[in-house]
Design a protein around this motif. Structure first.
Motif, PDB file in Angstrom:
ATOM      1  N   ASP A 116       5.891   3.344   1.948  1.00 30.51           N
ATOM      2  CA  ASP A 116       4.744   2.857   1.174  1.00 30.51           C
ATOM      3  C   ASP A 116       4.800   3.311  -0.278  1.00 30.51           C
ATOM      4  O   ASP A 116       3.786   3.342  -0.982  1.00 30.51           O
ATOM      5  N   ARG A 126       5.246   3.727  -4.293  1.00 33.48           N
ATOM      6  CA  ARG A 126       4.920   2.921  -5.458  1.00 33.48           C
ATOM      7  C   ARG A 126       6.053   3.071  -6.468  1.00 33.48           C
ATOM      8  O   ARG A 126       6.435   4.191  -6.836  1.00 33.48           O
ATOM      9  N   HIS A 141       9.911  -5.289  -3.928  1.00 29.22           N
ATOM     10  CA  HIS A 141       8.702  -5.861  -3.329  1.00 29.22           C
ATOM     11  C   HIS A 141       8.999  -6.392  -1.928  1.00 29.22           C
ATOM     12  O   HIS A 141       8.216  -6.171  -0.984  1.00 29.22           O
ATOM     13  N   GLY A 150       9.028  -3.949   0.786  1.00 35.55           N
ATOM     14  CA  GLY A 150       7.732  -3.440   1.202  1.00 35.55           C
ATOM     15  C   GLY A 150       7.109  -2.416   0.284  1.00 35.55           C
ATOM     16  O   GLY A 150       6.020  -1.895   0.575  1.00 35.55           O
ATOM     17  N   TYR A 151       7.743  -2.123  -0.827  1.00 33.09           N
ATOM     18  CA  TYR A 151       7.192  -1.149  -1.756  1.00 33.09           C
ATOM     19  C   TYR A 151       6.106  -1.779  -2.631  1.00 33.09           C
ATOM     20  O   TYR A 151       6.094  -2.988  -2.854  1.00 33.09           O
ATOM     21  N   GLN A 152       5.216  -0.955  -3.144  1.00 31.10           N
ATOM     22  CA  GLN A 152       4.253  -1.378  -4.154  1.00 31.10           C
ATOM     23  C   GLN A 152       4.979  -1.348  -5.504  1.00 31.10           C
ATOM     24  O   GLN A 152       5.471  -0.296  -5.905  1.00 31.10           O
ATOM     25  N   VAL A 153       5.028  -2.469  -6.186  1.00 30.02           N
ATOM     26  CA  VAL A 153       5.873  -2.568  -7.373  1.00 30.02           C
ATOM     27  C   VAL A 153       5.065  -2.964  -8.605  1.00 30.02           C
ATOM     28  O   VAL A 153       4.322  -3.947  -8.590  1.00 30.02           O
ATOM     29  N   ASP A 154       5.231  -2.188  -9.659  1.00 24.58           N
ATOM     30  CA  ASP A 154       4.783  -2.558 -10.995  1.00 24.58           C
ATOM     31  C   ASP A 154       6.029  -2.813 -11.824  1.00 24.58           C
ATOM     32  O   ASP A 154       7.065  -2.164 -11.620  1.00 24.58           O
ATOM     33  N   LEU A 160       4.978 -11.538  -9.168  1.00 25.19           N
ATOM     34  CA  LEU A 160       4.250 -10.313  -9.482  1.00 25.19           C
ATOM     35  C   LEU A 160       3.642 -10.401 -10.879  1.00 25.19           C
ATOM     36  O   LEU A 160       4.147 -11.122 -11.742  1.00 25.19           O
ATOM     37  N   GLN A 179       1.985   8.663 -11.451  1.00 20.45           N
ATOM     38  CA  GLN A 179       1.582   7.431 -10.767  1.00 20.45           C
ATOM     39  C   GLN A 179       2.617   6.942  -9.760  1.00 20.45           C
ATOM     40  O   GLN A 179       2.261   6.271  -8.791  1.00 20.45           O
ATOM     41  N   TYR A 180       3.896   7.229 -10.001  1.00 24.32           N
ATOM     42  CA  TYR A 180       4.948   6.545  -9.259  1.00 24.32           C
ATOM     43  C   TYR A 180       5.799   7.498  -8.420  1.00 24.32           C
ATOM     44  O   TYR A 180       6.150   8.597  -8.847  1.00 24.32           O
TER      45      TYR A 180
END
Length: 205
Positions: free
Chosen positions: A36, A38, A54, A57-61, A79, A94-95
């Motif tokens: 999970d 980020r 993405h 399954g990762y949260q990607v910025d 995205l 954050q990451y």
């Protein structure tokens, strides 16, 4: 100059990079991530890697400094890719992972220490960070782009200004794009956990 190049040649750059197989590099990075995690794709270009992460399954910025590249990356990834520069990064812890594939190499050497610190600040304690530079030493202009090249010693020296980050592994690869004979320095970096880390650098060729 460099930004103008990507604005002018965005579609050609997209077409030439979007289908490159990056699997071995992904594995070197994602082995340290939880399911999970980020992830920030910093200087995402075509969005190739952001999309891959993405889909894992990762949260990607993701962000890029070229508005033309941002639009193509948004279309490719689905995205909300941001238009911003490295100097605008202001996140704190954050990451879980930061991915800088062939993006920091356009930052002037005089600005790299501050940019690296901004990225390190955005990384969580214990986080992982992938970087790649064209192999060499010094700044140069090639065509319409400016490059800062690094070798192993250059990267170690650069990280001297970012004490919370250590080198996990360094290795050299050849360019995967057809007809390209460039050599790349790859690095997996680690940020110290709150309790500290004692990483042993692994250098492979």
């Amino acid at each position: 100059m460099t930004l103008h190049y990507y604005q002018k040649h965005a579609q050609d750059f997209f077409d030439g990079t979007v289908n490159v197989d990056m699997t071995p590099l992904y594995e070197a990075f994602t082995q340290y991530l939880t399911h999970d995690a980020r992830v920030l794709d910093a200087g995402c270009g075509s969005g190739r890697d952001a999309k891959a992460f993405h889909e894992m399954g990762y949260q990607v910025d993701a962000f890029d400094a070229s508005s033309a590249m941002v639009e193509l990356a948004r279309q490719h990834t689905g995205l909300p890719v941001q238009l911003m520069t490295f100097s605008e990064i202001d996140g704190k812890a954050q990451y879980d992972g930061i991915w800088c594939c062939a993006s920091l190499l356009h930052v002037p050497s005089s600005e790299l220490p501050a940019v690296m610190q901004r990225l390190a600040d955005a990384l969580k304690p214990g986080g992982v960070w992938y970087v790649s530079f064209k192999y060499g030493n010094g700044e140069r202009v090639q065509g319409e782009r400016r490059f800062t090249d690094l070798d192993e010693e250059g990267l170690r020296e650069l990280l001297g200004a970012v004490p919370a980050v250590v080198i996990g592994s360094l290795w050299v690869t050849e360019d995967n794009r057809p007809g390209r004979d460039e050599v790349w320095l790859n690095g997996v970096l680690k940020k110290a956990s709150r309790c500290g880390v004692d990483e042993v650098e692994n250098v492979r060729m």
